[in-house]
Enzyme design. Structure first.
Site, PDB file in Angstrom:
ATOM      1  N   SER A   1      48.183  49.143  47.223  1.00 14.86           N
ATOM      2  CA  SER A   1      47.262  48.439  46.332  1.00 14.86           C
ATOM      3  C   SER A   1      46.554  47.281  47.051  1.00 14.86           C
ATOM      4  O   SER A   1      47.173  46.542  47.818  1.00 14.86           O
ATOM      5  CB  SER A   1      48.040  47.886  45.132  1.00 14.86           C
ATOM      6  OG  SER A   1      47.161  47.249  44.246  1.00 14.86           O
TER       7      SER A   1
ATOM      8  N   ASN B   1      46.634  36.715  52.727  1.00 13.91           N
ATOM      9  CA  ASN B   1      45.531  36.855  51.786  1.00 13.91           C
ATOM     10  C   ASN B   1      45.806  36.072  50.524  1.00 13.91           C
ATOM     11  O   ASN B   1      46.942  35.995  50.057  1.00 13.91           O
ATOM     12  CB  ASN B   1      45.260  38.337  51.479  1.00 13.91           C
ATOM     13  CG  ASN B   1      46.107  38.863  50.341  1.00 13.91           C
ATOM     14  OD1 ASN B   1      45.804  38.642  49.172  1.00 13.91           O
ATOM     15  ND2 ASN B   1      47.196  39.552  50.682  1.00 13.91           N
TER      16      ASN B   1
ATOM     17  N   LEU C   1      43.624  38.380  42.926  1.00 13.14           N
ATOM     18  CA  LEU C   1      43.485  39.538  42.028  1.00 13.14           C
ATOM     19  C   LEU C   1      42.075  39.795  41.535  1.00 13.14           C
ATOM     20  O   LEU C   1      41.868  40.269  40.422  1.00 13.14           O
ATOM     21  CB  LEU C   1      44.404  39.370  40.812  1.00 13.14           C
ATOM     22  CG  LEU C   1      45.884  39.606  41.056  1.00 13.14           C
ATOM     23  CD1 LEU C   1      46.677  39.251  39.805  1.00 13.14           C
ATOM     24  CD2 LEU C   1      46.169  41.051  41.464  1.00 13.14           C
TER      25      LEU C   1
ATOM     26  N   CYS D   1      52.916  38.212  39.941  1.00  6.91           N
ATOM     27  CA  CYS D   1      51.878  37.377  39.316  1.00  6.91           C
ATOM     28  C   CYS D   1      52.566  36.238  38.599  1.00  6.91           C
ATOM     29  O   CYS D   1      53.678  36.392  38.096  1.00  6.91           O
ATOM     30  CB  CYS D   1      51.096  38.174  38.289  1.00  6.91           C
ATOM     31  SG  CYS D   1      50.348  39.651  38.935  1.00  6.91           S
TER      32      CYS D   1
ATOM     33  N   LYS E   1      56.823  47.128  41.135  1.00  7.15           N
ATOM     34  CA  LYS E   1      56.650  46.650  42.517  1.00  7.15           C
ATOM     35  C   LYS E   1      57.148  45.217  42.600  1.00  7.15           C
ATOM     36  O   LYS E   1      56.614  44.323  41.942  1.00  7.15           O
ATOM     37  CB  LYS E   1      55.182  46.733  42.923  1.00  7.15           C
ATOM     38  CG  LYS E   1      54.942  46.304  44.373  1.00  7.15           C
ATOM     39  CD  LYS E   1      53.491  46.488  44.758  1.00  7.15           C
ATOM     40  CE  LYS E   1      53.236  46.140  46.204  1.00  7.15           C
ATOM     41  NZ  LYS E   1      51.816  46.244  46.543  1.00  7.15           N
TER      42      LYS E   1
ATOM     43  N   GLY F   1      55.103  47.905  53.756  1.00  2.00           N
ATOM     44  CA  GLY F   1      55.143  46.689  54.559  1.00  2.00           C
ATOM     45  C   GLY F   1      55.090  46.985  56.043  1.00  2.00           C
ATOM     46  O   GLY F   1      56.014  47.562  56.607  1.00  2.00           O
TER      47      GLY F   1
HETATM   48  C1  LIG Z   1      43.979  41.995  50.998  1.00  2.00           C
HETATM   49  C2  LIG Z   1      45.205  42.438  50.254  1.00  2.00           C
HETATM   50  C3  LIG Z   1      45.141  42.605  48.872  1.00  2.00           C
HETATM   51  C4  LIG Z   1      46.261  43.008  48.164  1.00  2.00           C
HETATM   52  N1  LIG Z   1      46.172  43.192  46.807  1.00  2.00           N
HETATM   53  C5  LIG Z   1      47.244  43.666  46.120  1.00  2.00           C
HETATM   54  C6  LIG Z   1      47.150  43.938  44.733  1.00  2.00           C
HETATM   55  O1  LIG Z   1      46.102  43.794  44.100  1.00  2.00           O
HETATM   56  N2  LIG Z   1      48.267  44.395  44.090  1.00  2.00           N
HETATM   57  C7  LIG Z   1      49.448  44.620  44.738  1.00  2.00           C
HETATM   58  O2  LIG Z   1      50.407  45.069  44.117  1.00  2.00           O
HETATM   59  N3  LIG Z   1      49.553  44.368  46.063  1.00  2.00           N
HETATM   60  C8  LIG Z   1      48.486  43.907  46.761  1.00  2.00           C
HETATM   61  N4  LIG Z   1      48.604  43.673  48.121  1.00  2.00           N
HETATM   62  C9  LIG Z   1      49.895  43.904  48.786  1.00  2.00           C
HETATM   63  C10 LIG Z   1      49.964  45.281  49.454  1.00  2.00           C
HETATM   64  O3  LIG Z   1      49.810  46.317  48.522  1.00  2.00           O
HETATM   65  C11 LIG Z   1      51.289  45.458  50.213  1.00  2.00           C
HETATM   66  O4  LIG Z   1      52.358  45.402  49.292  1.00  2.00           O
HETATM   67  C12 LIG Z   1      51.531  44.373  51.255  1.00  2.00           C
HETATM   68  O5  LIG Z   1      50.320  44.044  51.899  1.00  2.00           O
HETATM   69  C13 LIG Z   1      52.554  44.770  52.310  1.00  2.00           C
HETATM   70  O6  LIG Z   1      52.157  45.935  53.010  1.00  2.00           O
HETATM   71  P1  LIG Z   1      51.412  45.888  54.441  1.00  2.00           P
HETATM   72  O7  LIG Z   1      52.250  45.054  55.353  1.00  2.00           O
HETATM   73  O8  LIG Z   1      51.328  47.320  54.856  1.00  2.00           O
HETATM   74  O9  LIG Z   1      50.095  45.286  54.198  1.00  2.00           O
HETATM   75  C14 LIG Z   1      47.483  43.256  48.851  1.00  2.00           C
HETATM   76  C15 LIG Z   1      47.534  43.081  50.230  1.00  2.00           C
HETATM   77  C16 LIG Z   1      46.420  42.692  50.940  1.00  2.00           C
HETATM   78  C17 LIG Z   1      46.513  42.532  52.422  1.00  2.00           C
END
Ligand SMILES: Cc1cc2nc3c(=O)[nH]c(=O)nc-3n(C[C@H](O)[C@H](O)[C@H](O)COP(=O)(O)O)c2cc1C
Ligand SMILES: Cc1cc2nc3c(=O)[nH]c(=O)nc-3n(C[C@H](O)[C@H](O)[C@H](O)COP(=O)(O)OP(=O)(O)OC[C@H]3O[C@@H](n4cnc5c(N)ncnc54)[C@H](O)[C@@H]3O)c2cc1C
Ligand code: FES
Lengths: 255, 303
Positions: free
Chosen positions: B21, B69, B73, B130, B165, B243
């Site tokens: 997401s 980041n 939302l 949140c 999540k 992650g």
């Molecule tokens: C720019 C950005 C926006 C994100 N927005 C959301 C979101 O709207 N909802 C959510 O559940 N996680 C959000 N995440 C978290 C990711 O879905 C993920 O759980 C987290 O980045 C860890 O995975 P990664 O290390 O592969 O990035 C966001 C992450 C990034 C980097």
């Protein structure tokens, strides 16, 4: 958006902390003035967004300034080094808005760079073309001659005044002393295109004339999926990387 | 069945690779970059009841092997999102995972009810990281009580499986996961971003106006992998791992620790072809490690 590998054909210092780079590769598409590329630099998680200064056959030319560690590293790369690049990013300037108009290009610092590609593309279609280049100080000045060259082709029929490229520096060490807005205020024009620091873009917008500005924002993706680069406009949030970086200056809400 | 199939809470996926997401928008941008139908599924951007404009910029900072980041939302709100998700079926032929966020129990309930009705939504994922504005502003995921109350409320209105999540920013992730399981959710996603901070070297001041932000990317993999490992031992519902995934081996790691499917987040932003590359590489890796079906390795670290 496209992704490809380009090799460095030239990486040359052209002013204080300012580098001119030619990237050779296979473009496989037409790029527009005002668009940018996003460069992967070894050792850094995020890419670095840099505007297109010119396109020559299949090469992308950029001008960048050393700002932090990423651009520092870029400046140390030598000829032949291969870079992973995302390109065809952003909307670009609306070239048709220059048609048959008295146009001024206003560049501040390294923001001068994308205006060069723009100037080459609109010089034939606009009624008149003038350029204002602003820098902090003499050692940072670049591309005055290059702009003069384009504009002398354009103005060869002599129907325009001669000083169509004006350089200003904040400390007066080169050209006249002052800000780009000081010059723009006194220059008759129908339309402008501008790129440079936010404070300059705000000041130009506040003059209230019709024009377009190219904004910068910190980016993660550069192709519209992360919502990292939103900016406020009269029509709601827009992504600088996708709906921008070029906006009508009247629509941007400066905070 | 092919060797990459997995069964995620009743949904059979062609492979366990799912963009996370917030790193894939609503799929439209990526559909112009590669054939997104090769993906197992897609988790869409989190949706709230009303359109949100998000946090002030800059929202992005860079760290060593990762990023921060604070998007806040930003999303179009449930009304427009429903249309976007519905229309996605024209270009993405599989079921999607819709992500729901909110600032109160009622908001989660409202959004889930609307979103779970869309035919191409296969799973609803609750983004529980949140702030609870009705109580102390602390994120829902950090308290068993609020996790239970939201999960129960949402289950009562959803016709689709629910994945909770969770945030890794807690003392004991297994307690929170057990609480969610107790509230009858169908699966757990581990985890959202960690909390991180970046300072300007020159001034010592935070780079981002919101100061503390979500830390993601390569650097967090060992932490989220550990969460999957710990939680797998305690629960009996499926886990999605997320992650720091960059390469095919990372998928095998998360599945070995206990995940049924694995999400790829930030890497999509800087390396847009990453999911395609992983899907291409996985069969080779299975051969190399003599794995017949990828589902055989789920939880093998514990055996
Ligand atoms: C720019 C950005 C926006 C994100 N927005 C959301 C979101 O709207 N909802 C959510 O559940 N996680 C959000 N995440 C978290 C990711 O879905 C993920 O759980 C987290 O980045 C860890 O995975 P990664 O290390 O592969 O990035 C966001 C992450 C990034 C980097
Ligand atoms: C659309 C666009 C076009 C640009 N065109 C040019 C150009 O033609 N020439 C040029 O010299 N610079 C340009 N910039 C600015 C350039 O991207 C930054 O100077 C550069 O990213 C700094 O990287 P760093 O590692 O040296 O700095 P650091 O401060 O170490 O970078 C840390 C992080 O912040 C980001 N960042 C820092 N400053 C900026 C900034 N001003 N804008 C966006 N991100 C930033 C970096 O990308 C990186 O993710 C442009 C920016 C954008 C958004
Ligand atoms: S930088 Fe990701 S949406 Fe613009």
């Amino acid at each position: 958006m496209k992704q490809n590998f380009f090799h460095i054909a030239l990486n040359k210092k052209i002013a204080k902390n300012t580098f001119f780079m030619i990237l050779e590769g296979r473009l496989e598409c037409v790029l527009k003035p005002g668009q940018f590329i996003n460069i992967k630099i070894d050792g850094f998680f995020l890419r670095r967004p840099i505007s297109i200064c010119d396109i020559y056959r299949d090469s992308i030319i950029i001008i960048y300034k050393i700002f932090g560690q990423g651009t520092q590293k870029l400046s140390e790369f030598s000829k032949g080094k291969v870079l992973d690049i995302l390109y065809d990013l952003g909307n670009g300037f609306n070239l048709e808005n220059a048609y048959n108009k008295n146009v001024v290009l206003v560049g501040g610092g390294v923001g001068v760079s994308p205006l060069y590609f723009l100037a080459k593309n609109i010089e034939k279609n606009c009624k008149s073309l003038k350029v204002i280049l602003g820098f902090k100080t003499k050692s940072e000045v670049f591309f005055e001659k290059e702009f003069k060259k384009i504009l002398s082709i354009h103005n060869k029929d002599d129907s325009f005044e001669l000083n169509y490229v004006t350089v200003v520096t904040e400390d007066g060490s080169f050209g006249s002393k002052g800000l780009t807005t000081d010059v723009l205020k006194n220059l008759k024009h129908d339309y402008y295109f501008s790129c440079g620091p936010k404070t300059m873009l705000r000041a130009i917008s506040n003059l209230g004339k019709d024009g377009e500005i190219s904004l910068e924002e910190r980016m993660a993706c550069g192709f519209g999926v992360c919502m990292g680069c939103s900016c406020k406009t009269l029509y709601g949030n827009k992504r600088v990387c996708t709906e921008g970086p070029v906006f009508k200056s009247s629509e941007v809400i400066f905070e | 069945m092919n060797s990459l199939n997995v069964n995620l809470a009743g949904l059979v996926l062609d492979n366990p690779i799912i963009p996370a997401s917030g790193t894939f928008g609503f799929g439209y941008e990526f559909s112009k970059i590669y054939n997104i139908n090769i993906l197992g599924s897609i988790v869409l951007k989190s949706v709230t009841k009303k359109k949100l404009f998000g946090n002030p910029t800059p929202r992005i900072a860079e760290c060593e092997n990762g990023m921060l980041n604070s998007i806040g939302l930003e999303n179009p709100g449930v009304k427009d999102a429903v249309k976007k998700i519905f229309n996605l079926k024209k270009i993405f032929k599989k079921k999607v995972v819709a992500s729901v966020a909110g600032f109160s129990k009622d908001e989660y309930k409202f959004v889930t009810e609307k979103i779970s009705k869309i035919p191409n939504v296969g799973i609803v994922e609750l983004n529980l990281s949140c702030p609870n504005v009705e109580e102390d502003g602390i994120n829902f995921s950090s308290k068993k009580r609020s996790v239970i109350s939201i999960c129960k409320a949402v289950k009562s209105v959803s016709s689709k499986p629910i994945f909770a999540k969770l945030s890794p920013n807690v003392t004991d992730i297994t307690e929170i996961a057990l609480a969610a399981q107790g509230a009858d959710v169908d699966g757990i996603t581990l985890c959202n971003t960690l909390l991180g901070l970046e300072l300007e070297s020159k001034t010592g001041k935070p780079v981002l106006p919101r100061k503390i932000a979500g830390f993601s990317g390569r650097a967090i993999k060992p932490i989220n992998l550990r969460c999957v490992y710990q939680v797998y031992k305690k629960i009996n519902i499926p886990i999605m791992g997320v992650g720091g995934v960059q390469v095919a081996e990372d998928i095998l790691d998360y599945m070995s620790a206990g995940a049924v499917a694995v999400q790829v987040g930030s890497e999509n932003l800087v390396n847009p072809m990453v999911c395609q590359k992983i899907i291409e590489d996985l069969p080779k890796k299975l051969r190399e490690y003599r794995i017949k079906n990828i589902s055989d390795i789920i939880g093998r670290s514990h055996r």
